[in-house]
Design an enzyme around this catalytic site. Structure first.
Site, PDB file in Angstrom:
ATOM      1  N   VAL A  14     -20.542 -29.165 -28.534  1.00  0.00           N
ATOM      2  CA  VAL A  14     -21.132 -28.937 -29.562  1.00  0.00           C
ATOM      3  C   VAL A  14     -22.701 -28.482 -29.322  1.00  0.00           C
ATOM      4  CG1 VAL A  14     -21.803 -31.230 -30.169  1.00  0.00           C
ATOM      5  CG2 VAL A  14     -21.889 -29.416 -31.881  1.00  0.00           C
ATOM      6  N   HIS A 233     -15.690 -48.402 -27.907  1.00  0.00           N
ATOM      7  CA  HIS A 233     -15.028 -48.440 -29.131  1.00  0.00           C
ATOM      8  C   HIS A 233     -13.892 -49.652 -29.286  1.00  0.00           C
ATOM      9  CE1 HIS A 233     -12.973 -46.551 -32.467  1.00  0.00           C
ATOM     10  NE2 HIS A 233     -13.891 -45.609 -32.698  1.00  0.00           N
ATOM     11  N   HIS A 341     -16.842 -45.553 -24.596  1.00  0.00           N
ATOM     12  CA  HIS A 341     -16.804 -44.304 -25.750  1.00  0.00           C
ATOM     13  C   HIS A 341     -17.955 -43.536 -25.723  1.00  0.00           C
ATOM     14  CE1 HIS A 341     -15.318 -42.458 -29.375  1.00  0.00           C
ATOM     15  NE2 HIS A 341     -16.445 -42.864 -29.821  1.00  0.00           N
ATOM     16  N   SER A 381     -23.220 -38.915 -33.765  1.00  0.00           N
ATOM     17  CA  SER A 381     -23.618 -38.325 -32.603  1.00  0.00           C
ATOM     18  C   SER A 381     -23.432 -36.649 -32.484  1.00  0.00           C
ATOM     19  CB  SER A 381     -22.489 -38.786 -31.451  1.00  0.00           C
ATOM     20  OG  SER A 381     -22.555 -37.882 -30.373  1.00  0.00           O
TER      21      SER A 381
HETATM   22  P1  FAD Z   1     -19.664 -32.579 -24.553  1.00  0.00           P
HETATM   23  O1  FAD Z   1     -18.941 -32.318 -25.863  1.00  0.00           O
HETATM   24  O2  FAD Z   1     -18.983 -33.771 -23.857  1.00  0.00           O
HETATM   25  O3  FAD Z   1     -19.621 -31.393 -23.625  1.00  0.00           O
HETATM   26  C1  FAD Z   1     -20.250 -31.704 -22.357  1.00  0.00           C
HETATM   27  C2  FAD Z   1     -19.958 -30.431 -21.558  1.00  0.00           C
HETATM   28  O4  FAD Z   1     -20.743 -30.250 -20.331  1.00  0.00           O
HETATM   29  C3  FAD Z   1     -18.573 -30.196 -21.191  1.00  0.00           C
HETATM   30  O5  FAD Z   1     -18.257 -28.881 -21.427  1.00  0.00           O
HETATM   31  C4  FAD Z   1     -18.471 -30.455 -19.775  1.00  0.00           C
HETATM   32  O6  FAD Z   1     -17.512 -29.779 -18.982  1.00  0.00           O
HETATM   33  C5  FAD Z   1     -19.915 -30.014 -19.376  1.00  0.00           C
HETATM   34  N1  FAD Z   1     -20.370 -30.292 -18.084  1.00  0.00           N
HETATM   35  C6  FAD Z   1     -20.649 -31.630 -17.719  1.00  0.00           C
HETATM   36  N2  FAD Z   1     -21.108 -31.907 -16.470  1.00  0.00           N
HETATM   37  C7  FAD Z   1     -21.196 -30.705 -16.043  1.00  0.00           C
HETATM   38  C8  FAD Z   1     -21.697 -29.997 -14.793  1.00  0.00           C
HETATM   39  N3  FAD Z   1     -21.835 -30.755 -13.785  1.00  0.00           N
HETATM   40  N4  FAD Z   1     -21.697 -28.679 -14.539  1.00  0.00           N
HETATM   41  C9  FAD Z   1     -21.125 -27.987 -15.671  1.00  0.00           C
HETATM   42  N5  FAD Z   1     -20.680 -28.254 -16.737  1.00  0.00           N
HETATM   43  C10 FAD Z   1     -20.849 -29.704 -16.892  1.00  0.00           C
HETATM   44  N6  FAD Z   1     -18.938 -38.434 -32.333  1.00  0.00           N
HETATM   45  C11 FAD Z   1     -19.221 -38.459 -33.720  1.00  0.00           C
HETATM   46  O7  FAD Z   1     -20.216 -38.206 -34.234  1.00  0.00           O
HETATM   47  N7  FAD Z   1     -18.219 -38.242 -34.556  1.00  0.00           N
HETATM   48  C12 FAD Z   1     -16.842 -38.631 -34.229  1.00  0.00           C
HETATM   49  O8  FAD Z   1     -15.946 -38.620 -35.017  1.00  0.00           O
HETATM   50  C13 FAD Z   1     -16.622 -38.480 -32.947  1.00  0.00           C
HETATM   51  N8  FAD Z   1     -15.273 -39.075 -32.192  1.00  0.00           N
HETATM   52  C14 FAD Z   1     -15.248 -39.192 -31.027  1.00  0.00           C
HETATM   53  C15 FAD Z   1     -13.860 -39.313 -30.372  1.00  0.00           C
HETATM   54  C16 FAD Z   1     -13.534 -39.307 -29.012  1.00  0.00           C
HETATM   55  C17 FAD Z   1     -12.183 -39.493 -28.580  1.00  0.00           C
HETATM   56  C18 FAD Z   1     -14.836 -39.197 -28.185  1.00  0.00           C
HETATM   57  C19 FAD Z   1     -14.602 -39.447 -26.653  1.00  0.00           C
HETATM   58  C20 FAD Z   1     -16.179 -38.887 -28.684  1.00  0.00           C
HETATM   59  C21 FAD Z   1     -16.254 -39.117 -30.119  1.00  0.00           C
HETATM   60  N9  FAD Z   1     -17.438 -38.794 -30.501  1.00  0.00           N
HETATM   61  C22 FAD Z   1     -17.705 -38.615 -31.834  1.00  0.00           C
HETATM   62  C23 FAD Z   1     -18.778 -38.786 -29.729  1.00  0.00           C
HETATM   63  C24 FAD Z   1     -19.031 -37.066 -29.712  1.00  0.00           C
HETATM   64  O9  FAD Z   1     -17.698 -36.509 -29.720  1.00  0.00           O
HETATM   65  C25 FAD Z   1     -19.725 -36.704 -28.470  1.00  0.00           C
HETATM   66  O10 FAD Z   1     -20.871 -37.629 -28.211  1.00  0.00           O
HETATM   67  C26 FAD Z   1     -20.312 -35.427 -28.365  1.00  0.00           C
HETATM   68  O11 FAD Z   1     -19.297 -34.477 -28.833  1.00  0.00           O
HETATM   69  C27 FAD Z   1     -20.953 -34.947 -27.454  1.00  0.00           C
HETATM   70  O12 FAD Z   1     -21.112 -33.535 -27.374  1.00  0.00           O
HETATM   71  P2  FAD Z   1     -22.040 -32.900 -26.175  1.00  0.00           P
HETATM   72  O13 FAD Z   1     -22.030 -31.318 -26.410  1.00  0.00           O
HETATM   73  O14 FAD Z   1     -23.271 -33.693 -25.873  1.00  0.00           O
HETATM   74  O15 FAD Z   1     -21.303 -32.940 -24.725  1.00  0.00           O
HETATM   75  C1  SIN Z   2     -14.053 -42.549 -34.349  1.00  0.00           C
HETATM   76  O1  SIN Z   2     -13.367 -41.520 -35.022  1.00  0.00           O
HETATM   77  O2  SIN Z   2     -13.654 -43.596 -34.498  1.00  0.00           O
HETATM   78  C2  SIN Z   2     -15.140 -41.910 -33.461  1.00  0.00           C
HETATM   79  C3  SIN Z   2     -16.323 -41.802 -34.092  1.00  0.00           C
HETATM   80  C4  SIN Z   2     -17.583 -41.946 -33.361  1.00  0.00           C
HETATM   81  O3  SIN Z   2     -17.566 -41.971 -32.211  1.00  0.00           O
HETATM   82  O4  SIN Z   2     -18.657 -41.610 -33.997  1.00  0.00           O
END
Ligand code: FAD
Ligand code: SIN
Length: 512
Positions: A14, A233, A341, A381
């Site tokens: 995201v 979590h 988590h 997050s």
């Molecule tokens: P990510 O979405 O993890 O994207 C990271 C990107 O970087 C990926 O594309 C990866 O491939 C790339 N990358 C990493 N290292 C490298 C590299 N060396 N070279 C090239 N590419 C690389 N948060 C909420 O707010 N609400 C929720 O309901 C929620 N539910 C969750 C449920 C689960 C199961 C999980 C695991 C997390 C949840 N979270 C939730 C947390 C939230 O999803 C994440 O913190 C957030 O999506 C992180 O987004 P990001 O863009 O920072 O990283």
């Molecule tokens: C969950 O749906 O329990 C995850 C929510 C979050 O990590 O913010």
């Protein structure tokens, strides 16, 4: 090979995708390159379940209540100005997401259906069933594909940042298909590399979560803070094996599910007046204590008193996962355990997402903004990533922003033929590292365990740095090195912290 791009974004979750979209719309003549190490949609984002915490219903809810919940959850370590900024900018960022095509559940009256999770005093979690992240990733990726000034390079692994006098010039990238190293020179570089889950083995995160961005930034001299605050979590589906674990969303407890011991005791009543909806740190620590007392492998989530049809409608993926694992939620309790988590700390950024390395930005889970403090409030997050991608964009869109990368020359890394590293070595070291982190830097820590982990991690780091000189680099090699670096940051920052806060618990030394 040297390639120039205006904006270089590492990561396609995201944080990375929404920033790319904003930049592409504002600067149609500039090019934006997204480097991502797996399939384009693979990210923690894709697996987010509960949703995005945003104040929508101002009759029942208020910014002040969300701010207060976030600060209570962060156990005194949140930066209050940042909390206020992020929470009040939420509605604007949600509106953009909806304009980009993301769909969220609505009530029959057409208003957004708002869920509840641990630590929230009101229903304020905007969601798409139990697949909110999948829906967000789908919508924004579709927009990204339509922009001809965005290039997405999947299966490209960012190896290291290139810096000169604390100024970021770009990165070196390993093309996983050709096995060639490439040099990307960029006007601006943004790390959006997500979390660290696979450092612990038992995690809700997918395998891409290996702390690469944090380790790269650390090697480049960026400030990294609060890595001791690892969020576990409370309710990952219990499986004895290591690896990514399926999450049973906290929204299920928000829907009314109870936590029980094997004997049926609703133990959260003994720990917190909010019971099952206490904040995540408290629920995970309580489960940890219960498991230590009983010697059991898991506790249980009881949904048998809930309406199964309504459950299925709200949580279709969780319902199906349980069913295929032999659990009928209408009759059986779901076996659950805490699992790594989220990382609350990371690369320190200011309100414009700028790191301490000039011209380097960080966004999303890899960053440390001050929002989460000692424990992130559920569903804050995705909100943080959206707000900071907006803020980085606004900063980069400032007219006449100086571009200094042209002042520097980059020398490309030479390609010398080297033997391949023994894959057995890497395959054997990874589970040992994960076991060490679980045992010595888990929910409850001690100085003794942390010191032992620190020593062991240093040995492995030295060993791997020697190997780097001799062998051909590979993605598994770098992921392991990055995990070791991230692990070292967690243990050394845990050793420094003297008081227990939020998700950080260290046993006190016994006085003789
Ligand atoms: P990510 O979405 O993890 O994207 C990271 C990107 O970087 C990926 O594309 C990866 O491939 C790339 N990358 C990493 N290292 C490298 C590299 N060396 N070279 C090239 N590419 C690389 N948060 C909420 O707010 N609400 C929720 O309901 C929620 N539910 C969750 C449920 C689960 C199961 C999980 C695991 C997390 C949840 N979270 C939730 C947390 C939230 O999803 C994440 O913190 C957030 O999506 C992180 O987004 P990001 O863009 O920072 O990283
Ligand atoms: C969950 O749906 O329990 C995850 C929510 C979050 O990590 O913010």
């Amino acid at each position: 090979m040297m390639i120039h791009t205006n904006y270089l974004i590492i990561g396609s979750g995201v944080a990375g995708l929404t920033l790319a979209l904003r930049l592409a719309e504002k600067f149609p003549k500039k090019n934006i390159t997204i480097i991502t190490k797996s399939n384009t949609d693979e990210s923690n984002t894709k697996y987010a379940q509960g949703g995005i915490a945003i104040v929508i219903d101002k009759n029942k809810d208020s910014y002040q209540k969300h701010i207060s919940d976030t600060i209570i959850c962060g156990d005194g370590l949140c930066d209050e100005a940042i909390v206020k900024m992020v929470i009040t900018e939420g509605p604007k960022r949600l509106k953009e997401l909806i304009e980009w095509g993301a769909k969220f559940d609505k009530n029959p009256d057409g208003n957004l259906n708002l869920g509840k999770e641990g630590g929230h005093s009101e229903n304020r979690v905007v969601h798409h069933k139990d697949q909110t992240g999948y829906e967000i990733e789908r919508a924004i990726l579709m927009q990204v594909c339509q922009k001809n000034n965005i290039t997405v390079l999947d299966h490209h692994f960012a190896v290291d940042l290139i810096t000169e006098e604390n100024y970021c010039l770009g990165i070196t990238v390993l093309d996983e298909k050709t096995k060639q190293l490439q040099t990307y020179k960029s006007d601006f570089t943004i790390l959006a590399t997500g979390g660290i889950g696979h450092l612990y083995g038992h995690t809700t995160n997918p395998v891409i979560a290996t702390g690469d961005g944090i380790a790269m930034a650390y090697r480049a001299g960026a400030t990294i803070k609060e890595m001791e605050f690892i969020q576990f979590h409370p309710t990952a589906f219990y499986e004895a094996s290591t690896g990514s674990k399926f999450l049973i969303s906290e929204a299920v407890r928000g829907f009314g599910a109870y936590l029980r011991t094997r004997q049926g005791h609703r133990f959260m009543m003994d720990y917190d007046s909010r019971q099952e909806l206490a904040s995540r740190d408290i629920v995970s620590q309580s489960i940890d204590l219960e498991l230590k007392k009983s010697g059991d492998d898991c506790v249980y989530l009881d949904c048998t008193h809930l309406n199964p049809e309504s459950f299925k409608k709200h949580f279709p993926m969780i319902y199906e996962h349980c069913l295929t694992s032999g659990i009928d939620i209408g009759k059986d309790w779901i076996p659950v355990v805490p699992a790594q988590h989220y990382v609350c700390g990371g690369i320190v950024v200011d309100t414009n997402g700028k790191t301490s390395v000039s011209n380097l930005f960080a966004c999303g889970e890899c960053s440390q903004t001050g929002l989460h403090g000692a424990n992130r409030l559920a569903s804050n997050s995705l909100l943080e990533a959206l707000v900071y991608s907006g803020r980085i964009y606004e900063y980069l869109a400032t007219p006449a922003l100086e571009i200094k990368t042209t002042d520097y020359k980059i020398s490309e890394k030479g390609k010398t033929a080297k033997p391949e590293i023994d894959p057995e070595y890497l395959a054997e070291l990874k589970p040992r590292l994960q076991h060490l982190m679980r045992q010595n830097a888990g929910i409850v820590r001690s100085d003794n365990d942390l010191q032992n982990a620190k020593d062991q991690l240093l040995k492995w780091k030295n060993e791997m740095e020697q190997m780097e000189k001799t062998y051909q680099i590979s993605v598994p090699f770098y992921e392991l090195l990055n995990m070791i670096t991230t692990g070292s940051l967690i243990v050394s920052q845990s050793l420094k912290r003297q008081e227990n806060r939020g998700g950080f618990v260290k046993l006190k030394k016994l006085s003789v």
